[in-house]
Design a protein around this motif. Structure first.
Motif, short mmCIF file in Angstrom:
data_model
loop_
_atom_site.label_atom_id
_atom_site.label_comp_id
_atom_site.label_asym_id
_atom_site.label_seq_id
_atom_site.Cartn_x
_atom_site.Cartn_y
_atom_site.Cartn_z
N GLU A 10 -21.00 -0.80 38.44
CA GLU A 10 -18.97 0.02 38.24
C GLU A 10 -20.07 1.08 36.81
OE1 GLU A 10 -15.59 -2.22 39.57
OE2 GLU A 10 -15.83 -3.29 37.66
N LYS A 11 -20.48 0.30 35.37
CA LYS A 11 -20.48 0.86 34.65
C LYS A 11 -21.57 1.69 34.87
CE LYS A 11 -18.88 -1.92 31.58
NZ LYS A 11 -17.93 -1.29 30.90
N TYR A 12 -22.77 1.96 35.78
CA TYR A 12 -23.57 2.83 36.08
C TYR A 12 -23.81 4.69 35.70
CZ TYR A 12 -28.40 4.46 37.96
OH TYR A 12 -29.73 4.77 38.19
N MET A 13 -22.86 4.73 35.73
CA MET A 13 -22.41 6.43 36.22
C MET A 13 -22.53 6.26 35.19
SD MET A 13 -23.29 7.09 39.37
CE MET A 13 -22.56 9.38 39.01
N HIS A 14 -22.22 5.76 33.74
CA HIS A 14 -21.39 6.10 32.81
C HIS A 14 -22.69 5.64 31.81
CE1 HIS A 14 -17.71 6.94 34.04
NE2 HIS A 14 -17.23 6.31 34.64
N ARG A 21 -32.17 3.02 33.41
CA ARG A 21 -33.57 2.78 33.97
C ARG A 21 -33.56 1.29 34.24
NH1 ARG A 21 -37.56 5.97 30.14
NH2 ARG A 21 -36.62 8.06 31.03
N ILE A 22 -33.08 -0.02 33.05
CA ILE A 22 -32.46 -0.98 33.15
C ILE A 22 -31.85 -1.48 34.82
CG2 ILE A 22 -32.20 -3.43 31.57
CD1 ILE A 22 -32.63 -1.17 29.37
N SER A 23 -30.97 -0.90 34.48
CA SER A 23 -30.10 -1.31 35.56
C SER A 23 -31.22 -1.51 37.25
CB SER A 23 -28.57 -0.40 35.42
OG SER A 23 -28.09 -1.32 34.74
N LEU A 228 -4.30 -2.31 46.16
CA LEU A 228 -5.50 -2.60 46.84
C LEU A 228 -6.44 -2.17 46.02
CD1 LEU A 228 -4.36 -2.82 50.60
CD2 LEU A 228 -4.26 -4.68 48.67
N LEU A 229 -7.50 -2.87 45.33
CA LEU A 229 -8.36 -2.30 44.39
C LEU A 229 -9.45 -1.72 45.14
CD1 LEU A 229 -7.16 -3.70 41.08
CD2 LEU A 229 -6.53 -1.07 42.26
N ILE A 230 -10.00 -0.80 44.78
CA ILE A 230 -11.75 -1.01 45.80
C ILE A 230 -12.86 -0.93 44.64
CG2 ILE A 230 -10.75 0.47 47.49
CD1 ILE A 230 -11.79 2.57 46.36
N PRO A 231 -13.68 -0.78 44.34
CA PRO A 231 -14.86 -0.73 43.59
C PRO A 231 -15.31 0.03 42.70
CG PRO A 231 -15.75 -2.44 45.20
CD PRO A 231 -14.49 -1.61 45.28
N ASN A 232 -15.05 0.56 41.04
CA ASN A 232 -14.55 2.04 40.70
C ASN A 232 -16.56 2.21 40.83
OD1 ASN A 232 -14.56 4.06 39.30
ND2 ASN A 232 -14.49 2.35 36.75
N GLN A 233 -17.04 2.49 41.33
CA GLN A 233 -18.73 2.45 41.66
C GLN A 233 -18.62 3.86 41.09
OE1 GLN A 233 -18.90 0.95 45.07
NE2 GLN A 233 -19.82 -0.79 44.60
N GLU A 234 -17.97 4.80 41.12
CA GLU A 234 -18.39 6.79 41.42
C GLU A 234 -17.33 6.91 40.38
OE1 GLU A 234 -19.70 7.82 46.09
OE2 GLU A 234 -17.40 7.97 45.34
N ALA A 235 -18.02 8.10 39.23
CA ALA A 235 -17.59 9.33 38.56
C ALA A 235 -16.53 9.61 39.52
CB ALA A 235 -18.62 9.59 37.70
#
Length: 285
Positions: A10-14, A21-23, A228-235
């Motif tokens: 979820e935090k990856y895009m930011h 790289r670590i992720s 109904l929530l979906i993962p916050n994976q995209e900016a």
């Protein structure tokens, strides 16, 4: 305990380049990472040991040991240790590489979707769909696709469903809604002005609002009775809606399946009948 893999995605895009790289390394080598020191992780990721320490602290952990405990807990829930979160395409990617990235992205998105799914909220939403006099579906842009897909499925199952590509027309018809009806609003950002405007009218007319949106506070969530929530994976600004579209369609499918579950024999008859009606449009050799 919150799934740390989901949190990272979820935090990856930011994240900064070093954090990405670590992720990438940790999510592609999760089990291996559990036995590594900060320096080991740094060497494998091409960053400094200090960057690794800052990385785990930014994720809310006091140190690497606490982070690895959360990672071990996530492994007990997910045995796929070869996933990657990198959705970015590069000019040098082969078609095989691009396909592999998209496969990993969708597989990870599906796992995250079901991990964080709120079944109590889903049950409440299904009850609302079953009991609604009329169901009005909203969605523009990429969110138009899951909204229209659910509209078509509900309509074929003989629900009194309504969807219009023209948001102006939809708002006009909101003149007739009341508390016996239901509005289902698809919006990944939860910020689309057209969707919010329509939902505000529904709120004024005491019509229940069901939102399908991302796991982040938004104006749409504040208006909705059920989210109904979906993962916050995209900016919100992105090269294309991939995981958000995939997960929104999944949520629509769950709403549909749960709504028709108690009336399967009649649904099967309706599907056969509607199929016969369109057979004349099919070309046969």
């Amino acid at each position: 305990m919150e799934n740390i893999k989901l949190k990272i995605r979820e935090k990856y895009m930011h994240m900064s380049k070093a954090e990405k790289r670590i992720s990438d390394f940790i999510l592609a080598n999760t089990f291996r990472s559990l036995g590594m020191t900060a320096q080991d992780l740094a060497d494998e990721s091409g960053v400094s040991a200090a960057s690794v320490i800052r990385y785990v602290q930014n994720l809310g952990f006091d140190g690497l040991s606490a982070f690895k405990m959360a990672l071990a807990a996530a492994n007990s829930q997910d045995d796929d240790w070869n996933a990657t979160v990198d959705p970015i395409i590069h000019t040098e990617d082969s078609l095989q590489t691009l396909s592999g990235k998209l496969e990993s992205l969708i597989n990870g998105a599906t796992k995250d979707f079901f991990y964080q799914l709120d079944y109590e909220a889903l049950e409440q939403a299904i009850c609302k769909v079953r009991n609604a006099r009329r169901i009005y579906l909203l969605g523009i842009g990429a969110s138009m696709l899951p909204a229209y897909d659910l509209f078509h499925k509900l309509k074929r199952a003989d629900y009194n469903a309504d969807y219009h590509f023209d948001i102006n027309m939809c708002v006009e018809f909101f003149h007739y809604i009341d508390d016996r009806d239901l509005v289902i609003a698809f919006s990944y950002s939860g910020q689309s002005r057209e969707i919010l405007y329509a939902c505000q009218i529904a709120r004024e007319r005491q019509t229940p609002i069901l939102a399908v949106t991302r796991r982040e506070e938004s104006p749409l969530r504040r208006l909705a009775d059920i989210s109904l929530l979906i993962p916050n994976q995209e900016a919100v600004v992105r090269i294309g809606a991939f995981t958000s579209l995939h997960n929104s369609l999944l949520m629509g499918d769950l709403l549909y399946l749960g709504s028709v579950q108690k009336n399967l024999p009649e649904l099967e008859r309706n599907i056969r009948s509607t199929r016969k009606l369109v057979e004349g449009l099919k070309t046969r050799e």
